[in-house]
Design an enzyme around this catalytic site. Structure first.
Site, PDB file in Angstrom:
ATOM      1  N   ASP A 150       0.751  -1.134  -0.348  1.00  0.00           N
ATOM      2  CA  ASP A 150      -0.137   0.355   0.346  1.00  0.00           C
ATOM      3  C   ASP A 150       0.897   1.273  -0.004  1.00  0.00           C
ATOM      4  O   ASP A 150       0.134   2.281   0.990  1.00  0.00           O
ATOM      5  CB  ASP A 150      -0.527   0.000   1.405  1.00  0.00           C
ATOM      6  CG  ASP A 150      -2.119   0.801   1.334  1.00  0.00           C
ATOM      7  OD1 ASP A 150      -2.172   1.132  -0.024  1.00  0.00           O
ATOM      8  OD2 ASP A 150      -2.414   1.531   2.410  1.00  0.00           O
ATOM      9  N   CYS A 183     -18.869 -14.625  -4.267  1.00  0.00           N
ATOM     10  CA  CYS A 183     -19.475 -14.059  -3.587  1.00  0.00           C
ATOM     11  C   CYS A 183     -21.199 -14.048  -4.011  1.00  0.00           C
ATOM     12  O   CYS A 183     -22.270 -14.409  -2.690  1.00  0.00           O
ATOM     13  CB  CYS A 183     -19.438 -12.307  -3.738  1.00  0.00           C
ATOM     14  SG  CYS A 183     -17.523 -11.756  -3.546  1.00  0.00           S
ATOM     15  N   CYS A 236     -25.136 -12.778  -2.851  1.00  0.00           N
ATOM     16  CA  CYS A 236     -24.800 -12.062  -1.682  1.00  0.00           C
ATOM     17  C   CYS A 236     -24.525 -10.765  -1.877  1.00  0.00           C
ATOM     18  O   CYS A 236     -23.551 -10.159  -2.465  1.00  0.00           O
ATOM     19  CB  CYS A 236     -23.601 -12.893  -0.917  1.00  0.00           C
ATOM     20  SG  CYS A 236     -23.339 -12.000   0.942  1.00  0.00           S
ATOM     21  N   CYS A 238     -23.439  -0.777   4.593  1.00  0.00           N
ATOM     22  CA  CYS A 238     -22.462   0.543   4.135  1.00  0.00           C
ATOM     23  C   CYS A 238     -23.274   1.670   4.483  1.00  0.00           C
ATOM     24  O   CYS A 238     -24.344   1.855   3.925  1.00  0.00           O
ATOM     25  CB  CYS A 238     -21.854   0.635   2.892  1.00  0.00           C
ATOM     26  SG  CYS A 238     -21.097   2.129   2.598  1.00  0.00           S
ATOM     27  N   CYS A 246     -13.787   2.098   8.752  1.00  0.00           N
ATOM     28  CA  CYS A 246     -14.493   1.699   9.028  1.00  0.00           C
ATOM     29  C   CYS A 246     -14.570   0.332   8.224  1.00  0.00           C
ATOM     30  O   CYS A 246     -13.955   0.163   7.727  1.00  0.00           O
ATOM     31  CB  CYS A 246     -16.038   2.290   7.791  1.00  0.00           C
ATOM     32  SG  CYS A 246     -17.257   1.266   8.559  1.00  0.00           S
TER      33      CYS A 246
END
Length: 367
Positions: free
Chosen positions: A148, A202, A205, A212, A255
């Site tokens: 990152d 996924c 789903c 969010c 978050c």
């Protein structure tokens, strides 16, 4: 590099050495991300990167590792889990604990990844140790390590290496580890044999999309960072848009909601390294307590932490929003301790802090 090196054997050894260094998994891919370029450009064109100018400043180099580091033909991609060790015992349900804290208006919710040591330092150091180990085995070779920290499409490279699949929240998902892990990579000129990608799981789903708080996941696999709480509390330098403040709740740094409610994270793994143990009680602190930190205390308590990069001013901005949002609860509206804490910052030298403090006091019905 020694001419007689067996690259298949070396790849096996690299994966073993990586696990010895604390990486949960090490896999290898080529660096052709041409299939990602159009989507990345479309994301930029929509302005979804907000103030993160660095996302656009390198152009398509982000999707072309061989332009970033000439000679690169492979990426050694790694993942490292970061959910802190189980301090409550009996393999306590960390997700339930986090959900309870998010629902407590007086609690200061710091994203799990940021409660311990800065992951950039941890992963880069371990990747460098891995490179040194390889060098000791085969001699000098071309490489650079990142986590990152450079214009690299980490998730796309990790997905190509088979470390997981890209979830609808845009994070990497793994069947046996969820998404609660850091990614890092070594770009190298070693033509190592590559691993195969894995199948996405996924399905239908959409838990991450529905949960969010700010509806930042505007479509499956598409994030408008300008609405994301992690962006608003970490990347955004100025005033948080008023229409989004109430949606932030008590989240003061990042978050985790899209991960907390992802079914795959019931398999999330605990950190193997003590580096990610919680520091300064950041998993159990109140908004009032953290708002009281002076700049000196903030710098001392965030030494070696990823949190330090936002500075004391934005730290107070975020906490003021949390304190204002606590007023939405009948039990905390007009709370004497919260109001006193906010009033103590009314004359703060920063206009940014004063603005958010005034907003918070208004929510508590105080001028």
């Amino acid at each position: 590099m020694t001419a007689s090196v067996d690259l298949a054997d070396l790849a096996i050894a690299i994966k073993a050495w990586g696990k010895d260094l604390g990486f949960a998994e090490v896999r290898i891919a080529d660096v052709d991300l041409s299939h990602r370029e159009a989507g990345f450009q479309a994301w930029l064109d929509k302005g979804y990167h907000g103030e993160m100018d660095y996302m656009a400043s390198h152009g398509m180099k982000r999707a072309r590792p061989s332009e970033l580091v000439p000679g690169t033909v492979r990426v050694v991609s790694v993942r490292m889990p970061y959910v802190p060790a189980d301090k409550d015992g009996a393999n306590a349900d960390w997700r339930a604990r986090e959900e309870a804290r998010s629902a407590d208006p007086a609690a200061a919710q710091v994203s799990i990844y940021a409660r311990g040591r800065d992951y950039h330092k941890v992963l880069r150091a371990r990747l460098q140790q891995l490179a040194t180990r390889i060098e000791g085995e085969i001699g000098a070779f071309g490489y650079r390590v990142f986590t990152d920290s450079a214009p690299v499409m980490e998730v796309a490279l990790a997905e190509k290496a088979g470390l997981g699949w890209r979830g609808k929240h845009t994070l990497l998902l793994h069947r046996d580890a969820g998404s609660m892990f850091f990614l890092g990579e070594m770009l190298t000129d070693l033509p190592l044999p590559v691993d195969e990608p894995v199948t996405p799981h996924c399905g239908q789903c959409r838990s991450c999309i529905d949960v969010c708080p700010t509806q930042a996941i505007v479509a499956p696999y598409e994030l408008d960072a300008r609405r994301c709480i992690s962006y608003l509390t970490i990347e955004l330098k100025g005033s948080i848009p008023e229409e989004l403040r109430a949606l932030i709740g008590n989240r003061i740094y990042g978050c985790d909601d899209c991960q907390l409610y992802c079914p795959w994270n019931k398999f999330a793994q605990r950190a193997a390294l003590p580096d990610f143990d919680v520091r300064h009680g950041l998993d159990d602190a109140s908004l009032v307590a953290l708002f009281a930190w002076s700049e000196e205390e903030f710098l001392k308590n965030t030494e070696g932490s990823a949190i330090r990069r936002i500075g004391h001013e934005r730290w107070l901005r975020n906490l003021a929003v949390g304190l204002g949002n606590a007023a939405a609860s009948d039990a905390h509206r007009g709370d004497a301790g919260m109001v006193a804490a906010l009033r103590a910052r009314q004359a703060h030298p920063s206009e940014l802090v004063r603005e958010h403090v005034a907003w918070a006091l208004e929510k508590h019905g105080v001028k």
